[in-house]
Design an enzyme around this catalytic site. Structure first.
Site, PDB file in Angstrom:
ATOM      1  N   GLY A 275       0.816  -1.212   0.000  1.00 23.21           N
ATOM      2  CA  GLY A 275       0.000   0.000   0.000  1.00 23.21           C
ATOM      3  C   GLY A 275       0.846   1.257   0.000  1.00 23.21           C
TER       4      GLY A 275
ATOM      5  N   MET B 142      11.276   6.207  -6.448  1.00 25.16           N
ATOM      6  CA  MET B 142       9.999   6.283  -5.724  1.00 25.16           C
ATOM      7  C   MET B 142       9.946   5.181  -4.670  1.00 25.16           C
ATOM      8  SD  MET B 142       7.378   8.188  -7.467  1.00 25.16           S
ATOM      9  CE  MET B 142       7.539   9.311  -8.836  1.00 25.16           C
TER      10      MET B 142
ATOM     11  N   HIS C 232       4.271   1.929  -8.073  1.00 22.02           N
ATOM     12  CA  HIS C 232       3.248   0.867  -8.029  1.00 22.02           C
ATOM     13  C   HIS C 232       2.320   0.968  -9.232  1.00 22.02           C
ATOM     14  CE1 HIS C 232       4.001   1.351  -3.522  1.00 22.02           C
ATOM     15  NE2 HIS C 232       4.299   0.084  -3.739  1.00 22.02           N
TER      16      HIS C 232
ATOM     17  N   SER D  57       7.567   4.259  -0.823  1.00 27.86           N
ATOM     18  CA  SER D  57       6.580   4.702   0.172  1.00 27.86           C
ATOM     19  C   SER D  57       7.290   5.370   1.345  1.00 27.86           C
ATOM     20  CB  SER D  57       5.757   3.512   0.663  1.00 27.86           C
ATOM     21  OG  SER D  57       5.147   2.875  -0.439  1.00 27.86           O
TER      22      SER D  57
END
Ligand code: PAF
Length: 295
Positions: A42, A195, A48, A197
């Site tokens: 997530g 990139m 993603h 999270s």
């Protein structure tokens, strides 16, 4: 044909129950549909989304899992504060041809008496494997569990976690798991930062310094092309990272598949880097082309 049917955007169907998830995938496969699977924790970002878009281009249906896996975090790591934003993630996947979002509970994946763990060696041994003992065992265990809940044709992973892709591919090969693995390019911010999270944890000052990782990899690429030895490249990468305030865990040039020291130049190499800025740990890597003349 895969990727050419059902192109209309849809809102994904959210499923928490692993058995239900599995039966929906099996029904779709029995109907001849090719299924792509993107496992995630997530806090979705453009990296993603690029995996999802690749899966959508190559498959008839796409499943995305969102599960922050406790077994890949050590007790002192960021499991507790890892960003959880299921609604925002579902919104980010709207209109991207995702048919299912699999968002299980921790108990759904690990029942209270869960007692099984996959042990990994080979490409899992060094680097992240040394610095985060048990991490890849946790990754392998959950990925295997997810592959059973989401029995897709092909799963998509980002090259940013290069060592993870090697560990997953080795597990699939060693255990004969019936799934293909596709590794997709790292997506970067305009200034080169890969990139992740975890970039959200960076203070403005550390965010400025974080470009040092990509810079050290660009340096490695230039030195590699100029014929420098891995040891010299590693030293200069480390110096550059330290000069930008990065607390370096490793900066290495190794065999791109085994992650062992380079035995000869006929094998593809990879430059790997990991370090900490403030409380945030970042990793990155770059593939280096095969060259002649250095052992
Ligand atoms: O790369 C990740 O996000 C995770 O390690 C994965 C593969 C989803 C397993 O938890």
């Amino acid at each position: 044909m895969a990727g050419t049917t059902g192109k209309r955007p849809t809102t994904a169907h959210m499923i928490a129950d692993p058995e239900r998830m599995r039966s929906e995938i099996l029904v779709a496969r029995a109907a001849g549909r090719r299924i792509g699977f993107v496992p995630t924790m997530g806090a979705l970002h453009s990296g993603h989304v690029s995996l999802v878009d690749r899966a959508a281009a190559e498959c008839d249906d796409v499943a995305v899992s969102i599960f922050v896996n406790p077994t890949q975090f050590a007790p002192h790591e960021d499991y507790g504060r890892y960003p959880r934003m299921l609604e925002a993630d579902a919104t980010a996947l709207e209109d991207r041809r995702v048919r299912w979002i699999f968002a299980p509970s921790a108990e759904g994946i690990y029942p209270p008496d869960f007692a099984t763990r996959i042990m990994v060696d080979g490409p899992a041994r060094r680097f992240e494997g040394e610095i985060r003992p048990g991490h890849f065992s946790g990754v392998a265990t959950v990925v295997c569990r997810l592959f059973i809940a989401v029995p897709a044709d092909v799963a998509y992973f980002g090259a940013k976690d290069w060592q993870q892709t090697l560990v997953v591919k080795r597990m699939v090969r060693d255990l004969g798991l019936p799934i293909e693995i596709t590794v997709c390019p790292t997506i970067r911010e305009p200034d080169g930062l890969a990139m992740s999270s975890r970039n959200a944890y960076l203070s403005p000052t550390d965010r400025g310094r974080a470009t040092a990782l990509a810079e050290s990899l660009a340096l490695a690429e230039r030195m590699w092309a100029a014929g420098d030895e891995p040891a010299a490249i590693e030293r200069d990468m480390t110096d550059h990272l330290r000069s930008r305030g990065v607390d370096v865990d490793y900066a290495a040039v190794v065999d791109g598949e085994s992650l062992e020291p380079l035995a000869n130049t006929a094998t593809a190499a990879v430059a790997l880097v990991a370090g900490r800025l403030g409380g945030t740990r970042l990793i990155d890597n770059r593939q280096l082309p095969t060259r002649r003349g250095t052992g």
